[in-house]
Design an enzyme around this catalytic site. Structure first.
Site, PDB file in Angstrom:
ATOM      1  CB  SER A  52     -79.156  21.755  53.475  1.00 37.19           C
ATOM      2  OG  SER A  52     -80.232  20.894  53.714  1.00 37.19           O
ATOM      3  CD  GLU A  53     -81.493  27.108  52.370  1.00 38.18           C
ATOM      4  OE1 GLU A  53     -81.564  25.962  51.882  1.00 38.18           O
ATOM      5  OE2 GLU A  53     -82.495  27.782  52.656  1.00 38.18           O
ATOM      6  CB  ILE A  54     -76.988  25.006  56.545  1.00 38.63           C
ATOM      7  CG1 ILE A  54     -76.132  25.322  57.769  1.00 38.63           C
ATOM      8  CG2 ILE A  54     -77.042  23.510  56.275  1.00 38.63           C
ATOM      9  CD1 ILE A  54     -76.676  24.785  59.073  1.00 38.63           C
ATOM     10  CB  SER A  94     -74.139  27.080  50.329  1.00 35.35           C
ATOM     11  OG  SER A  94     -75.480  26.692  50.314  1.00 35.35           O
TER      12      SER A  94
END
Lengths: 226, 246
Positions: A52-54, A94
């Site tokens: 998840s790019e978070i 990320s």
């Protein structure tokens, strides 16, 4: 171009299931908002790691009730749970993974795609704004080893989404590898769009009738297999 | 060294009209809500909020208040609008963007991260592959006509890259799970997101922390943001908020 006959295809969940069959064990995968997010429902128990790019690797399933932690969401702002081996990191790390080419596969939703593998997804001009939500989409396209689209074949208003020329602002140029819709599975090749699978009950001509570029029909054309 | 401010209004006393304030957080997660509330109470005008991925959608009440008070000049973000066009039309921020009262400048998320990182590391600009083949290869995206800035590109090894400039905020508002009086910080899970890079990028970084602990309590190997980046630290209560943003 609008189409008068509405073709009956497979539901969104089944598009996601079909996409999930493309993922190999050992893959690192990032799923965009919309139909792509549903892919996560079909890979539980498999050796696949969701990024998840978070700032999370090995993203777990959606969290409910007592499992909801307000410090733990996926990139679509849904509460999720962690798994053994989950890792958290900051946004630079990320996007180092994303832009650095570590994603085996990225699955995105799309508003339009053409036969050269360009697609549009970040802004719908019908909203009447010169700005939109890019989020991580453009970065994900740059770094993806395989870029797949999971989308409805035709827009709700009947407009075709697989077109000769994008009329919406593009997200990326020439990066899309495969398109999974409710009606078909199509590969983007240097010669054009190769129709490989059609939804049960449909013919290649049906799919062509709602697809603006001329489709190349695979000699091994078959029904979508789940 | 003691960087602790007991009163949040004292910690932001010099955030003056016209300031550019980086707001950390990713949608609902890791957003410095209490510093934003303090900024609303202070009434600072002409603000530019430099965001990463929709923290003001996560802090929707605070955004509504800032818009109502006419405190905002500009917002920089990768995802600043509601996904739903219907919900967007009812939103006072989107309305102000439509009316041109507030500028919204949009970048890809990873590009924003690199713009903050460049500012943090003393690098004036970086070449990035993101957005080649899209409108951002040619100019910045904004709702205000005439404000769009042309982009420079350069080819390296046969591939085109876009020159993106460092973005150095005057202040950064940070939210951490744990901090000590020297400003060493630790974040919780996905609430880390843009906090570390914004903390390092701003001229003055102010951190709200849910737990203020004695020196040495945060394991030295587990500090996420070293205290050198933090100017002020304010203890705040952990508040409950709705996670989803629709």
């Amino acid at each position: 171009m609008a189409n008068s006959v509405k073709l009956e295809g497979i539901p969104r969940e089944m598009i996601a299931l079909r996409v999930s069959k493309e993922i190999q064990d050992g893959d690192y995968v990032n799923l965009g908002i919309g139909i792509p997010t549903l892919v996560s429902n079909w890979i539980e128990g498999r050796d696949i790691i969701l990024q998840s790019e978070i700032g999370m690797l090995k993203t777990g399933p959606l969290a409910y009730d007592a499992d909801v932690n307000q410090d733990l969401i996926n990139a679509s702002c849904q509460p999720v749970v962690e798994l053994p081996g989950t890792v958290y990191f900051d946004i630079l790390e990320s996007f180092t993974m994303i832009r650095g080419g570590r994603m085996s596969m990225v699955v995105m939703g799309a508003l339009q795609v053409n036969d050269k593998g360009d697609y549009a997804g970040w802004a719908n001009p019908s909203r009447g704004l010169d700005v939109g939500n890019i989020g991580g989409s453009m970065d994900l396209c740059v770094g993806a080893n395989k870029l797949f689209l999971a989308m409805e074949h035709v827009a709700v208003d009947g407009k075709l989404k697989i077109v000769k020329h994008l009329t919406f602002p593009p997200t990326t140029a020439g990066r899309v590898n495969k398109i999974f819709t409710d009606l078909a599975v199509i590969e983007v090749t240097p010669k054009g769009l190769l129709l490989k699978e059609v939804a049960p009950g449909l013919t290649a001509a049906d799919v062509q009738s709602v697809t603006e570029p001329k489709l190349i029909i695979s000699p091994e054309l078959k029904e979508i297999e789940f | 060294m003691d960087k602790v401010y007991q009163k949040i209004e004292d910690a932001i006393a010099d955030v003056n009209d016209g300031a550019t304030v980086a707001v950390a957080g990713f949608f609902a997660c890791g957003v410095p809500r209490l510093l934003l509330k303090a900024l609303i109470n202070k009434g600072t005008k002409n603000l530019t909020l430099a965001c990463g991925c929709g923290p003001m959608l996560g802090a929707a009440d605070e955004l509504k208040q800032l818009v109502k008070n006419k405190q905002l000049k500009k917002v920089i973000d990768s995802y600043g609008l509601y996904r739903s066009a219907t919900k967007g039309r009812e939103d006072s921020f989107e309305q102000a963007v439509r009316d041109g009262e507030i500028e919204l400048e949009v970048y890809p998320m990873g590009t924003l991260a690199e713009k903050y990182r460049a500012a943090a590391a003393g690098v004036p600009a970086v070449y990035l592959p993101t957005g080649v083949g899209s409108i951002i290869e040619h100019s910045t995206i904004t709702n205000i006509s005439g404000k769009s800035i042309p982009k420079e590109t350069r080819v390296f090894n046969g591939r085109t890259y876009i020159l993106e400039y460092a973005l150095k905020p005057d202040f950064a508002f940070i939210h951490a799970h744990t901090g000590d009086r020297e400003g060493n910080l630790k974040y919780s899970k996905t609430a880390r997101n843009f906090n570390p890079v914004m903390a390092a990028a701003a001229k003055v970084t102010i951190a709200e922390v849910e737990n203020l602990v004695e020196l040495g309590i945060i394991d030295s190997d587990s500090v996420h943001t070293p205290g050198i980046y933090i100017k002020r630290i304010v203890p705040v209560p952990r508040i409950d908020f709705r996670v989803s943003i629709d």
